[in-house]
Structures are given as structure tokens and as C-alpha cells.
Design an enzyme around this catalytic site. Structure first.
Site, PDB file in Angstrom:
ATOM      1  N   SER A 140       0.856  -1.188   0.000  1.00  0.00           N
ATOM      2  CA  SER A 140       0.000   0.000   0.000  1.00  0.00           C
ATOM      3  C   SER A 140       0.886   1.230   0.000  1.00  0.00           C
ATOM      4  O   SER A 140       2.014   1.195   0.510  1.00  0.00           O
ATOM      5  CB  SER A 140      -0.889   0.001   1.246  1.00  0.00           C
ATOM      6  N   TYR A 173      -1.775  -0.905  10.451  1.00  0.00           N
ATOM      7  CA  TYR A 173      -1.886  -1.262   9.028  1.00  0.00           C
ATOM      8  C   TYR A 173      -0.704  -0.721   8.238  1.00  0.00           C
ATOM      9  O   TYR A 173      -0.022  -1.474   7.534  1.00  0.00           O
ATOM     10  CB  TYR A 173      -3.194  -0.730   8.451  1.00  0.00           C
TER      11      TYR A 173
END
Length: 262
Positions: free
Chosen positions: A139, A152
Site C-alpha cells: 500500500s 496497518y
């Protein structure tokens, strides 16, 4: 362009919907034999794969079971796409560092980092034998921590680093490892008002519709729009193909120009 994937075998994790499903569909369309896995198997995944398994990939047992099952089904693995990630938005906190429990840290690292470690370790003998390819879906949060569950971004940063380490070790042995790091992608994670997008909107005090309508501006996306799962899938299909035979250890950003630095 013929990617020469006909007859190749692939395992895709987190493949029931969103980016993972789009990857399974793209590889199948290119002639690959795909085994998909997710916590819940959808009809769409069943259609896009030769076998689909309902497995908890946030455990070492689940990840190992998947690879063992795929080896029995396929006879060997040419391609591994570690896509599973994120987390359960209904259970994850969006608060400050001191508000976050050890359970959340472990959950996010197990799903976003260790799942890739476990599947890669189990699949590696076959990948080495077949001189295969691995793509890990990270990401842009690995480079630009943003609003979202604590843990995350940190797990994705570790996953990106792992990919680079593996590429250095495995490229001389014939296995290519690369990373794809999307920005915001039009998956149910964002478009379903009952999932993360809705929770983030509520935390910001705006409606889910307003969040989606202004996301390009609020995230500084140069193109003005979010990416679509099929765009990410097309990049992955290219990277696992022989057409990308000398692309090793790269981290490909697909974010519409969200990141402003190299």
C-alpha cells in the site's frame, strides 16, 4: 500483448472480491490456472478459479493448508500473489496510539505481513523449481501513513521491506519478487458504507457519499479519481509474466499521483 501465462499455475490470497478477485480474473483470462483463497468464498471467485478455499490466512496453519491444497490441485506453483490484507473494519480502532490494543497490532501484522511470510515459505520449493514469480500487494501507506487503523501502515511497510529482502535472496535462484502498492482503490472496502469507508466517514463527521465524492481532492489524487481493481490486476498480471523477466525487487505505485515524492 500475449503475456504467455497459458498453463501457468497461480495462487492468489484474499481473492473473494476487490483487488484479489480482479487479479484472479485477470490471470484466468490470460490462461493461467488459479487457486484462490479467502475467508469467505464468493461465486465470483469460484468462477475465476479452478479451486477456491475458505481459509483464515491470518494463521500459519491456514496459510500452510492453502499451499498444500494448491500443490495437490495444481501439481506445482509458478505464481504467488499475496494480496490478503486490511482487517475487519468493525473491530479495528481508529484512535490514538495509546488507545490501540495489542490484539489489533497482532491481527494486522498477522494478516498483512505474516500471511505472506507463511505462504511464501510453504510455496518456495515449488517456486524455485519452476523459477516462478511472487507479487506482494502492499500500500502507499507503507510510505505515507494516513488515516486508518494503527498497525496497518506499519505492517505494509514491513511487507514492502520483506519483498526487497526476498528479491535479493531469490533472484539469483530464478524467482522474481516485486511489490505493488495501490492508493485508494474502488473496492467494497471503500464503497460499501458498512465497511472501512463508512467508518472513516463517520469518524470525520461526514456522510459516506460525501467521502466518496471528495476523496480525490481530500487525498490529493492528481488524476482526480481513485484506481479500479482491474487496473491493479493488469499491472500484477504483467509483473508475473515473462514480459517482465528482468523486473526484480521493484515497488510499483498505482495511486493516481497521490504520492508527491519519489
Amino acid at each position: 500483448m500475449d503475456l504467455e501465462l497459458t498453463g501457468k499455475t497461480a495462487v492468489v490470497t484474499g481473492a473473494s472480491r476487490g483487488i484479489g478477485l480482479a487479479i484472479a480474473e485477470a490471470l484466468t483470462a490470460e490462461g493461467a490456472l488459479v487457486v484462490g483463497a479467502a475467508r469467505t468464498v464468493t461465486p465470483e471467485l469460484e468462477k475465476a478459479s479452478v479451486a477456491a478455499y475458505s481459509i483464515d490466512l491470518g494463521t500459519s496453519e491456514g496459510a500452510t493448508t492453502l499451499i498444500d491444497s494448491a500443490l495437490r490441485e495444481l501439481g506445482g506453483i509458478d505464481i504467488l500473489v499475496n494480496n490478503v490484507g486490511g482487517g475487519d473494519a468493525d473491530r479495528l480502532g481508529l484512535g490514538a496510539f495509546t488507545d490501540i490494543t495489542d490484539e489489533q497490532w497482532r491481527t494486522l501484522f498477522d494478516l498483512n505481513l505474516f500471511s505472506a511470510i507463511w505462504t511464501t515459505r510453504a510455496a518456495l520449493p515449488s517456486l524455485l523449481e519452476r523459477r516462478g514469480a511472487i507479487v506482494n500487494i502492499s500500500s502507499i501507506n507503507s510510505r505515507l501513513p494516513a488515516a486508518g487503523p494503527i498497525g496497518y501502515s506499519e505492517a505494509k511497510a514491513a511487507l514492502t521491506s520483506l519483498s526487497k529482502r526476498l528479491s535479493e535472496e531469490l533472484a539469483p535462484r530464478g524467482v522474481r519478487v516485486n511489490t505493488v502498492s495501490p492508493g485508494v482503490v474502488g473496492t467494497p472496502l471503500w464503497r460499501d458504507p458498512n465497511r472501512f469507508g463508512g467508518k472513516l466517514a463517520a469518524a470525520q463527521g461526514i456522510s459516506h457519499d460525501d467521502l466518496l465524492a471528495t476523496i480525490g481532492e481530500s487525498f490529493g489524487i492528481a488524476s482526480g479519481r481513485i484506481s479500479e481493481p482491474e487496473e491493479v490486476a493488469a499491472l500484477v498480471a504483467f509483473l508475473v509474466s515473462a514480459r517482465a523477466g528482468n523486473i526484480v525487487g521493484a515497488d510499483y505505485i498505482i495511486d493516481g499521483g497521490t504520492l508527491k515524492v519519489a
